[in-house]
Design a protein around this motif. Structure first.
Motif, PDB file in Angstrom:
ATOM      1  N   ILE A   1       0.343  67.510 103.410  1.00 51.75           N
ATOM      2  CA  ILE A   1       0.796  66.142 103.163  1.00 51.75           C
ATOM      3  C   ILE A   1       0.887  65.435 104.507  1.00 51.75           C
ATOM      4  CG2 ILE A   1       2.632  64.705 102.201  1.00 51.75           C
ATOM      5  CD1 ILE A   1       3.471  67.139 100.501  1.00 51.75           C
ATOM      6  N   VAL A   2       0.054  64.420 104.692  1.00 56.39           N
ATOM      7  CA  VAL A   2       0.059  63.653 105.939  1.00 56.39           C
ATOM      8  C   VAL A   2       0.928  62.430 105.716  1.00 56.39           C
ATOM      9  CG1 VAL A   2      -1.341  62.547 107.702  1.00 56.39           C
ATOM     10  CG2 VAL A   2      -2.268  64.484 106.417  1.00 56.39           C
ATOM     11  N   GLY A   3       2.084  62.435 106.359  1.00 54.10           N
ATOM     12  CA  GLY A   3       3.090  61.403 106.133  1.00 54.10           C
ATOM     13  C   GLY A   3       4.337  62.033 105.561  1.00 54.10           C
ATOM     14  N   ALA A   4       5.498  61.599 106.060  1.00 54.00           N
ATOM     15  CA  ALA A   4       6.767  62.215 105.659  1.00 54.00           C
ATOM     16  C   ALA A   4       7.732  61.186 105.090  1.00 54.00           C
ATOM     17  CB  ALA A   4       7.400  62.929 106.857  1.00 54.00           C
ATOM     18  N   GLY A   5       7.195  60.200 104.398  1.00 56.62           N
ATOM     19  CA  GLY A   5       8.038  59.142 103.849  1.00 56.62           C
ATOM     20  C   GLY A   5       8.583  59.465 102.475  1.00 56.62           C
TER      21      GLY A   5
ATOM     22  N   ASP B   1       3.867  64.425 110.354  1.00 55.40           N
ATOM     23  CA  ASP B   1       4.243  63.043 110.632  1.00 55.40           C
ATOM     24  C   ASP B   1       4.468  62.901 112.127  1.00 55.40           C
ATOM     25  OD1 ASP B   1       5.914  60.432 110.678  1.00 55.40           O
ATOM     26  OD2 ASP B   1       5.359  60.635 108.580  1.00 55.40           O
ATOM     27  N   ASP B   2       4.276  61.673 112.613  1.00 59.45           N
ATOM     28  CA  ASP B   2       4.454  61.432 114.049  1.00 59.45           C
ATOM     29  C   ASP B   2       5.870  60.994 114.391  1.00 59.45           C
ATOM     30  OD1 ASP B   2       4.358  58.918 112.903  1.00 59.45           O
ATOM     31  OD2 ASP B   2       3.115  58.035 114.492  1.00 59.45           O
ATOM     32  N   ARG B   3       6.747  60.911 113.394  1.00 55.71           N
ATOM     33  CA  ARG B   3       8.131  60.489 113.647  1.00 55.71           C
ATOM     34  C   ARG B   3       9.055  61.700 113.569  1.00 55.71           C
ATOM     35  NH1 ARG B   3       8.142  56.295 108.813  1.00 55.71           N
ATOM     36  NH2 ARG B   3       7.028  58.089 107.957  1.00 55.71           N
TER      37      ARG B   3
ATOM     38  N   ALA C   1       9.001  73.106 102.285  1.00 53.16           N
ATOM     39  CA  ALA C   1       7.737  73.222 103.017  1.00 53.16           C
ATOM     40  C   ALA C   1       7.673  74.531 103.793  1.00 53.16           C
ATOM     41  CB  ALA C   1       7.568  72.048 103.976  1.00 53.16           C
ATOM     42  N   ALA C   2       6.463  75.098 103.854  1.00 56.56           N
ATOM     43  CA  ALA C   2       6.253  76.263 104.713  1.00 56.56           C
ATOM     44  C   ALA C   2       6.261  75.854 106.175  1.00 56.56           C
ATOM     45  CB  ALA C   2       4.939  76.941 104.359  1.00 56.56           C
ATOM     46  N   GLU C   3       5.725  74.651 106.451  1.00 53.51           N
ATOM     47  CA  GLU C   3       5.706  74.124 107.820  1.00 53.51           C
ATOM     48  C   GLU C   3       5.965  72.626 107.799  1.00 53.51           C
ATOM     49  OE1 GLU C   3       2.759  75.495 110.853  1.00 53.51           O
ATOM     50  OE2 GLU C   3       1.706  76.228 109.055  1.00 53.51           O
ATOM     51  N   VAL C   4       6.707  72.157 108.778  1.00 51.43           N
ATOM     52  CA  VAL C   4       6.870  70.730 109.024  1.00 51.43           C
ATOM     53  C   VAL C   4       6.471  70.516 110.478  1.00 51.43           C
ATOM     54  CG1 VAL C   4       8.426  68.759 109.003  1.00 51.43           C
ATOM     55  CG2 VAL C   4       8.771  70.622 107.367  1.00 51.43           C
ATOM     56  N   ARG C   5       5.407  69.746 110.692  1.00 51.14           N
ATOM     57  CA  ARG C   5       4.822  69.647 112.023  1.00 51.14           C
ATOM     58  C   ARG C   5       4.856  68.211 112.550  1.00 51.14           C
ATOM     59  NH1 ARG C   5      -0.357  72.829 113.419  1.00 51.14           N
ATOM     60  NH2 ARG C   5       0.041  74.918 112.619  1.00 51.14           N
ATOM     61  N   PRO C   6       5.170  68.034 113.819  1.00 57.52           N
ATOM     62  CA  PRO C   6       4.939  66.730 114.449  1.00 57.52           C
ATOM     63  C   PRO C   6       3.439  66.548 114.633  1.00 57.52           C
ATOM     64  CG  PRO C   6       5.683  68.316 116.079  1.00 57.52           C
ATOM     65  CD  PRO C   6       5.760  69.019 114.748  1.00 57.52           C
ATOM     66  N   ALA C   7       2.974  65.339 114.498  1.00 54.00           N
ATOM     67  CA  ALA C   7       1.531  65.094 114.592  1.00 54.00           C
ATOM     68  C   ALA C   7       1.278  63.739 115.243  1.00 54.00           C
ATOM     69  CB  ALA C   7       0.898  65.135 113.201  1.00 54.00           C
ATOM     70  N   ARG C   8       0.091  63.594 115.800  1.00 52.48           N
ATOM     71  CA  ARG C   8      -0.395  62.297 116.268  1.00 52.48           C
ATOM     72  C   ARG C   8      -1.480  61.865 115.301  1.00 52.48           C
ATOM     73  NH1 ARG C   8      -2.418  63.328 122.194  1.00 52.48           N
ATOM     74  NH2 ARG C   8      -3.720  61.593 121.460  1.00 52.48           N
ATOM     75  N   PHE C   9      -1.381  60.669 114.782  1.00 54.25           N
ATOM     76  CA  PHE C   9      -2.322  60.243 113.757  1.00 54.25           C
ATOM     77  C   PHE C   9      -3.716  59.936 114.304  1.00 54.25           C
ATOM     78  CE2 PHE C   9       1.461  58.910 111.001  1.00 54.25           C
ATOM     79  CZ  PHE C   9       1.442  60.123 110.329  1.00 54.25           C
ATOM     80  N   ASP C  10      -3.863  59.877 115.641  1.00 56.24           N
ATOM     81  CA  ASP C  10      -5.216  59.762 116.179  1.00 56.24           C
ATOM     82  C   ASP C  10      -5.902  61.126 116.244  1.00 56.24           C
ATOM     83  OD1 ASP C  10      -3.601  60.767 118.164  1.00 56.24           O
ATOM     84  OD2 ASP C  10      -4.517  59.612 119.781  1.00 56.24           O
ATOM     85  N   ASP C  11      -5.132  62.204 116.033  1.00 54.78           N
ATOM     86  CA  ASP C  11      -5.682  63.566 115.957  1.00 54.78           C
ATOM     87  C   ASP C  11      -4.761  64.382 115.044  1.00 54.78           C
ATOM     88  OD1 ASP C  11      -7.130  65.842 116.371  1.00 54.78           O
ATOM     89  OD2 ASP C  11      -6.405  66.210 118.411  1.00 54.78           O
ATOM     90  N   PRO C  12      -4.702  64.032 113.746  1.00 54.47           N
ATOM     91  CA  PRO C  12      -3.632  64.540 112.892  1.00 54.47           C
ATOM     92  C   PRO C  12      -3.685  66.031 112.602  1.00 54.47           C
ATOM     93  CG  PRO C  12      -5.249  63.338 111.596  1.00 54.47           C
ATOM     94  CD  PRO C  12      -5.599  63.114 113.031  1.00 54.47           C
ATOM     95  N   PHE C  13      -4.862  66.647 112.669  1.00 53.20           N
ATOM     96  CA  PHE C  13      -4.994  68.035 112.234  1.00 53.20           C
ATOM     97  C   PHE C  13      -5.136  69.010 113.394  1.00 53.20           C
ATOM     98  CE2 PHE C  13      -7.024  65.291 108.960  1.00 53.20           C
ATOM     99  CZ  PHE C  13      -5.982  65.361 108.047  1.00 53.20           C
ATOM    100  N   ARG C  14      -4.762  68.586 114.579  1.00 53.64           N
ATOM    101  CA  ARG C  14      -4.834  69.487 115.731  1.00 53.64           C
ATOM    102  C   ARG C  14      -3.994  70.740 115.472  1.00 53.64           C
ATOM    103  NH1 ARG C  14      -3.608  67.354 121.736  1.00 53.64           N
ATOM    104  NH2 ARG C  14      -5.598  66.314 121.300  1.00 53.64           N
ATOM    105  N   GLY C  15      -4.601  71.893 115.665  1.00 48.14           N
ATOM    106  CA  GLY C  15      -3.909  73.155 115.460  1.00 48.14           C
ATOM    107  C   GLY C  15      -3.769  73.566 114.011  1.00 48.14           C
ATOM    108  N   LEU C  16      -4.381  72.810 113.103  1.00 42.06           N
ATOM    109  CA  LEU C  16      -4.267  73.103 111.676  1.00 42.06           C
ATOM    110  C   LEU C  16      -5.662  73.370 111.122  1.00 42.06           C
ATOM    111  CD1 LEU C  16      -2.009  73.110 109.467  1.00 42.06           C
ATOM    112  CD2 LEU C  16      -2.772  70.813 108.888  1.00 42.06           C
ATOM    113  N   ARG C  17      -5.783  74.444 110.342  1.00 38.81           N
ATOM    114  CA  ARG C  17      -7.090  74.786 109.768  1.00 38.81           C
ATOM    115  C   ARG C  17      -7.248  74.110 108.412  1.00 38.81           C
ATOM    116  NH1 ARG C  17     -10.031  79.906 108.051  1.00 38.81           N
ATOM    117  NH2 ARG C  17      -8.097  80.505 107.058  1.00 38.81           N
ATOM    118  N   ILE C  18      -8.294  73.311 108.250  1.00 41.11           N
ATOM    119  CA  ILE C  18      -8.618  72.677 106.980  1.00 41.11           C
ATOM    120  C   ILE C  18      -9.799  73.433 106.390  1.00 41.11           C
ATOM    121  CG2 ILE C  18      -9.287  70.548 105.819  1.00 41.11           C
ATOM    122  CD1 ILE C  18      -6.578  70.333 107.090  1.00 41.11           C
TER     123      ILE C  18
END
Length: 273
Positions: free
Chosen positions: A104-108, A129-131, A143-160
């Motif tokens: 889930i991209v976004g934590a609203g 989420d970046d916040r 959630a199994a993981e809650v990660r800080p992210a940058r939306f210009d590179d949202p999946f860094r370190g995450l395998r899709i």
């Protein structure tokens, strides 16, 4: 000569599958007509190989065919019967595979019930989420993981992968679009990718992606606007509509009311009554 499979080896293979390795079916003999095939004999079967033996080559071949069918159909655990040259054995077949990933991209507001329902459905949920004040364990305990992210590179370190279900529900359409563009440029598409947004914004996003060179087949794979049409309004209702579409993508079906599919009343009530 094929060696017997120990319980320790069977557990090891199951654990590897659950941690993201190739799916495997563990087979254990419950009973057999042939006394040379003892209860408790084990095999592990993958899509293209097998380990262990029941003690007879013809039974092994029948067991492998059965187990590979369970893998192909994503079948449940339970007893199965195999037969070869007049010998009948009952085996317990137990599939082991990593749970599907829901990212889930976004934590609203919509993300919170999405996470909760997704976990209930058996997904391993990751929230990005970046916040920092939104991407917290307190907001997403399931959630199994809650990660800080940058939306210009949202999946860094995450395998899709092809077992990832991706839901884009950020606080801004431009962030959803950037994440969507990122994933559509990857060699392997997720099992599902959905983006929240109005019809107008969805059309604008798809037109821009087409201009960026994304082919039609990939654009058609995007579920946008996201979810099934149930006229959802609240975050919880939107989450239900989205998760229903996730189940539809994972399990198949029509998405129509079962009443209309089965038409029980029409078949039971006689015309004119």
């Amino acid at each position: 000569m094929i060696e017997r499979l120990s319980l320790a080896d069977a557990v090891h293979h199951a654990r590897e599958a659950l941690e993201g390795g190739a799916p495997v079916v563990g087979l254990t003999v419950l009973d057999c007509d042939d006394p040379a095939v003892p209860p408790g004999a084990r095999m592990c079967v993958w899509a293209e190989r097998a380990a262990g033996t029941l003690g007879r080559a013809n039974l092994d071949e029948a067991a492998v065919r059965m187990a590979q069918g369970v893998l192909a159909e994503d079948g449940p655990a339970g007893p199965r019967t195999v037969e070869a040259d007049g010998t009948r054995c009952t085996l317990y077949a137990e599939p082991h595979r990593a749970p599907p990933e829901l990212v889930i991209v976004g934590a609203g507001h919509v993300a919170r019930p999405l996470c909760r329902i997704g976990a209930m459905l058996g997904f391993r949920v990751t929230v990005l989420d970046d916040r920092p004040e939104f991407a917290t364990r307190e907001r997403f305990p399931e959630a199994a993981e809650v990660r800080p992210a940058r939306f210009d590179d949202p999946f860094r370190g995450l395998r899709i992968t092809g077992r990832t279900y991706l839901v884009l529900v950020t606080r801004g359409h431009k962030y959803d679009f950037e994440a969507l563009r990122d994933v559509l440029h990857r060699p392997e598409l997720p099992a599902y990718v959905g983006m929240i947004g109005s019809r107008r914004r969805t059309r604008a996003a798809l037109e821009q992606l087409a201009r960026d060179g994304i082919d039609d087949a990939r654009l058609r794979a995007v579920h946008a606007p996201i979810g099934l049409d149930v006229n959802a309004e609240t975050p919880e209702e939107i989450a239900v509509a989205v998760c229903a579409e996730l189940v539809l993508a994972r399990r198949g079906g029509t998405g129509r009311p079962l009443r209309d599919v089965e038409r029980v009343a029409e078949r039971w009530i006689k015309p004119g009554t």
